[in-house]
Design an enzyme around this catalytic site. Structure first.
Site, PDB file in Angstrom:
ATOM      1  N   GLU A 201      19.790 176.423  70.620  1.00 34.96           N
ATOM      2  CA  GLU A 201      20.823 177.165  69.922  1.00 34.96           C
ATOM      3  C   GLU A 201      21.088 176.505  68.581  1.00 34.96           C
ATOM      4  O   GLU A 201      20.799 175.316  68.384  1.00 34.96           O
ATOM      5  CB  GLU A 201      22.113 177.267  70.744  1.00 34.96           C
ATOM      6  CG  GLU A 201      22.881 175.991  70.906  1.00 34.96           C
ATOM      7  CD  GLU A 201      24.116 176.159  71.790  1.00 34.96           C
ATOM      8  OE1 GLU A 201      24.180 177.135  72.555  1.00 34.96           O
ATOM      9  OE2 GLU A 201      25.013 175.300  71.700  1.00 34.96           O
ATOM     10  N   HIS A 209      34.799 170.580  70.278  1.00 35.25           N
ATOM     11  CA  HIS A 209      34.477 171.095  71.606  1.00 35.25           C
ATOM     12  C   HIS A 209      35.801 171.426  72.291  1.00 35.25           C
ATOM     13  O   HIS A 209      36.571 170.517  72.645  1.00 35.25           O
ATOM     14  CB  HIS A 209      33.703 170.026  72.382  1.00 35.25           C
ATOM     15  CG  HIS A 209      33.315 170.427  73.769  1.00 35.25           C
ATOM     16  ND1 HIS A 209      32.097 170.116  74.312  1.00 35.25           N
ATOM     17  CD2 HIS A 209      33.980 171.101  74.730  1.00 35.25           C
ATOM     18  CE1 HIS A 209      32.035 170.593  75.559  1.00 35.25           C
ATOM     19  NE2 HIS A 209      33.176 171.181  75.827  1.00 35.25           N
ATOM     20  N   GLU A 276      33.751 177.004  77.997  1.00 31.93           N
ATOM     21  CA  GLU A 276      33.638 176.049  76.897  1.00 31.93           C
ATOM     22  C   GLU A 276      33.213 176.738  75.603  1.00 31.93           C
ATOM     23  O   GLU A 276      32.337 177.614  75.605  1.00 31.93           O
ATOM     24  CB  GLU A 276      32.652 174.947  77.261  1.00 31.93           C
ATOM     25  CG  GLU A 276      33.026 174.235  78.560  1.00 31.93           C
ATOM     26  CD  GLU A 276      32.332 172.906  78.717  1.00 31.93           C
ATOM     27  OE1 GLU A 276      31.358 172.641  77.983  1.00 31.93           O
ATOM     28  OE2 GLU A 276      32.770 172.110  79.579  1.00 31.93           O
ATOM     29  N   ASN A 291      31.637 176.263  83.205  1.00 31.21           N
ATOM     30  CA  ASN A 291      31.509 175.311  84.307  1.00 31.21           C
ATOM     31  C   ASN A 291      32.192 175.900  85.531  1.00 31.21           C
ATOM     32  O   ASN A 291      33.407 176.129  85.519  1.00 31.21           O
ATOM     33  CB  ASN A 291      32.136 173.970  83.960  1.00 31.21           C
ATOM     34  CG  ASN A 291      31.372 173.252  82.866  1.00 31.21           C
ATOM     35  OD1 ASN A 291      31.962 172.745  81.932  1.00 31.21           O
ATOM     36  ND2 ASN A 291      30.062 173.208  82.973  1.00 31.21           N
ATOM     37  N   ARG A 293      33.387 174.966  88.385  1.00 27.00           N
ATOM     38  CA  ARG A 293      33.910 173.903  89.263  1.00 27.00           C
ATOM     39  C   ARG A 293      35.159 173.313  88.639  1.00 27.00           C
ATOM     40  O   ARG A 293      35.515 173.645  87.501  1.00 27.00           O
ATOM     41  CB  ARG A 293      32.863 172.798  89.411  1.00 27.00           C
ATOM     42  CG  ARG A 293      32.384 172.261  88.056  1.00 27.00           C
ATOM     43  CD  ARG A 293      31.474 171.077  88.159  1.00 27.00           C
ATOM     44  NE  ARG A 293      30.780 170.796  86.928  1.00 27.00           N
ATOM     45  CZ  ARG A 293      31.292 170.189  85.867  1.00 27.00           C
ATOM     46  NH1 ARG A 293      32.561 169.820  85.886  1.00 27.00           N
ATOM     47  NH2 ARG A 293      30.570 169.959  84.795  1.00 27.00           N
ATOM     48  N   VAL A 296      36.270 167.017  85.390  1.00 26.28           N
ATOM     49  CA  VAL A 296      36.778 165.641  85.394  1.00 26.28           C
ATOM     50  C   VAL A 296      38.153 165.591  84.731  1.00 26.28           C
ATOM     51  O   VAL A 296      39.077 164.928  85.198  1.00 26.28           O
ATOM     52  CB  VAL A 296      35.803 164.704  84.657  1.00 26.28           C
ATOM     53  CG1 VAL A 296      36.385 163.296  84.538  1.00 26.28           C
ATOM     54  CG2 VAL A 296      34.451 164.655  85.362  1.00 26.28           C
ATOM     55  N   ARG A 339      38.681 158.192  79.801  1.00 22.73           N
ATOM     56  CA  ARG A 339      37.748 157.892  80.888  1.00 22.73           C
ATOM     57  C   ARG A 339      37.391 156.405  80.837  1.00 22.73           C
ATOM     58  O   ARG A 339      36.878 155.915  79.831  1.00 22.73           O
ATOM     59  CB  ARG A 339      36.481 158.726  80.759  1.00 22.73           C
ATOM     60  CG  ARG A 339      36.698 160.226  80.865  1.00 22.73           C
ATOM     61  CD  ARG A 339      35.384 160.944  81.031  1.00 22.73           C
ATOM     62  NE  ARG A 339      35.553 162.385  80.971  1.00 22.73           N
ATOM     63  CZ  ARG A 339      34.630 163.260  81.381  1.00 22.73           C
ATOM     64  NH1 ARG A 339      33.481 162.818  81.871  1.00 22.73           N
ATOM     65  NH2 ARG A 339      34.849 164.553  81.280  1.00 22.73           N
TER      66      ARG A 339
END
Length: 461
Positions: A201, A209, A276, A291, A293, A296, A339
């Protein structure tokens, strides 16, 4: 109500699911590899069963072992968490065939949105903006990639069609880089996802993001819970996430949120998920992927929206209707997640070992999710994410102040962590102003690493 649930994961997300089940009165079964026999999620669950040796493909990625454990121990539901088998359509289908409730979308939705070229075509038909890219069924050969890159124009982003977590992803800025990087990305995709299928892409320079949290039931009701800015990434792996996005306006949120909901509605999606986008400097946005699911970084949305996403995933899987209306969702304050990785902060390599002293921070607006305890041995076999520090404040300035204090207080002895990197990020003037994009972390990398880190646009769990 489920009578018993098996948690098909490990670490912090396994603990998070176990806690949500406790609140709902659902007994839990933990699965573990021999490397995780002393892990906290094993101790917390009502029952635990070893499913194999340390290698993930022989334990946490073994569909027969996990399904067999669920049936043997009397579970009627499985929650996959994130990573491992969470976006594996075969796993969801195996659960369905075995009479087990899969806490997540149906297998067909996982496969549909997991096939990135196909997902792009669906979004185009739904009127959701999409970056120019490969419109076929995937690219496997270099010559085809070269043809696609010529059509799109450099720079291009090479991505694994079945991928995630930044694996199989490279930025090619000219034909020679494409020739060198395409085989590397394809090999990484084949190793991680057992797929040689790639797609290209157009690479968007200095983009942000931004992802929207979706919640949908089986009765065609879907809403979003606002956005998260996940632009601070290293090698396409997210490092810091925050909600709301510092540059988001109410009008832009309404437009992007509506596009995210439309993406879920057009495929009949149910349960929690994330849509996203890339957000350009001129305010234009483009669908990247969905996504299927829990993410995180779901905790930052929970802090600002006041919705327990893991609990919701369980209730929706039980067939309950969505309990919220879009107009009733209010974003309050600002939340930032850091994180914490077990890694050498200078060389960026994993730092497994025994934790000799673990002292997490506390106080108002401070949340720590971790599986660490004194004496715990961090294994070398899995992702080095060992903790998530989430702070919340009435505004972004207060959240940053709390984060600085919390990071100073956080002690993890015996192994190295990336806590020093987070302190550097918080001290950066551009971050404090909210002026950053996906190439932000390049300023903290040694000069020899920067050419590899110039990539910016996308994805991590």
């Amino acid at each position: 109500m489920f009578k018993k649930l098996l948690v098909a994961n490990r670490g912090t997300i396994a603990i998070r699911i176990i806690r949500a089940c406790r609140e709902l009165g659902i007994p839990t079964i933990a699965v573990y590899s021999t490397a995780d026999k002393d892990s906290l999620h094993v101790r917390m669950a009502d029952e635990a069963v070893c499913i194999g040796p340390p290698a993930a493909e022989d334990s946490y990625l073994s569909i027969p072992s996990i399904v067999s454990a669920a049936i043997t121990y009397g579970a009627d539901a499985i929650h996959p968490g994130y990573g491992f088998l969470s976006e594996n359509g075969d796993f969801a289908e195996a659960c369905e065939r075995s009479g087990l409730n899969f806490v997540g979308p149906r297998a067909r939705h996982i496969r549909l949105m997991g096939d990135k070229p196909r997902a792009r075509r669906i979004m185009l038909r739904a009127g959701v903006p999409v970056l120019p890219g490969s419109e076929g069924r995937g690219v496997t050969e270099l010559r085809d990639a070269q043809s696609e890159a010529k059509r799109l124009g450099f720079p291009v982003l090479i991505k694994a069609a079945a991928g995630g977590g930044g694996k199989g992803m490279r930025v090619a800025r000219d034909a020679s880089e494409l020739t060198r990087l395409f085989p590397l990305a394809r090999a990484e995709s084949e190793a991680a996802f057992n797929s040689r299928s790639m797609y290209l892409e157009k690479y968007l320079e200095r983009a942000r993001h931004v992802e929207f949290q979706i919640v949908a039931d089986s009765y065609k009701n879907a809403i979003h819970l606002g956005e998260r800015d996940c632009s601070i990434q290293r090698r396409h792996q997210k490092v810091v996430e925050e909600a709301p996005c510092p540059v988001m306006t109410p009008r832009l949120r309404d437009k992007m949120g509506a596009a995210a909901v439309r993406a879920a509605e057009v495929v009949g999606y149910s349960n929690v998920g994330t849509v996203e986008f890339l957000l350009s400097r001129d305010g234009k946005y483009y669908f990247i992927e969905m996504n299927t699911r829990i993410q995180v970084e779901h905790g930052v949305t929970e802090m600002v929206a006041g919705v327990d996403l893991v609990r919701e995933s369980l209730l929706l899987a039980m067939g309950e209707r969505l309990r919220f209306k879009q107009r009733g969702i209010e974003i309050k304050g600002s939340a930032i997640e850091f994180r914490i990785y077990a890694e050498d902060p200078d060389r960026h390599i994993p730092s497994p070992g025994v934790v000799t002293n673990h002292h997490p921070p506390g106080g108002l607006g401070v949340r720590v999710e971790t599986a660490l305890y004194d004496g715990y041995r961090v294994p070398v076999h899995y992702d080095p994410l060992i903790a998530k520090l989430i702070v919340h404040g009435e505004d972004r300035s207060m959240a940053i102040s709390r984060a600085k204090a919390a990071l100073r207080e956080y002690v993890i002895d015996g192994i190295k962590t990336n806590i020093p990197l987070h302190s550097k990020i918080l001290a950066d003037r551009a971050f404090v102003r909210g002026e950053y994009s996906t190439d932000f972390l390049g300023r903290f990398e040694p000069p020899t690493e920067r050419p590899q880190e110039r990539a910016g646009a996308t994805k991590a769990s």
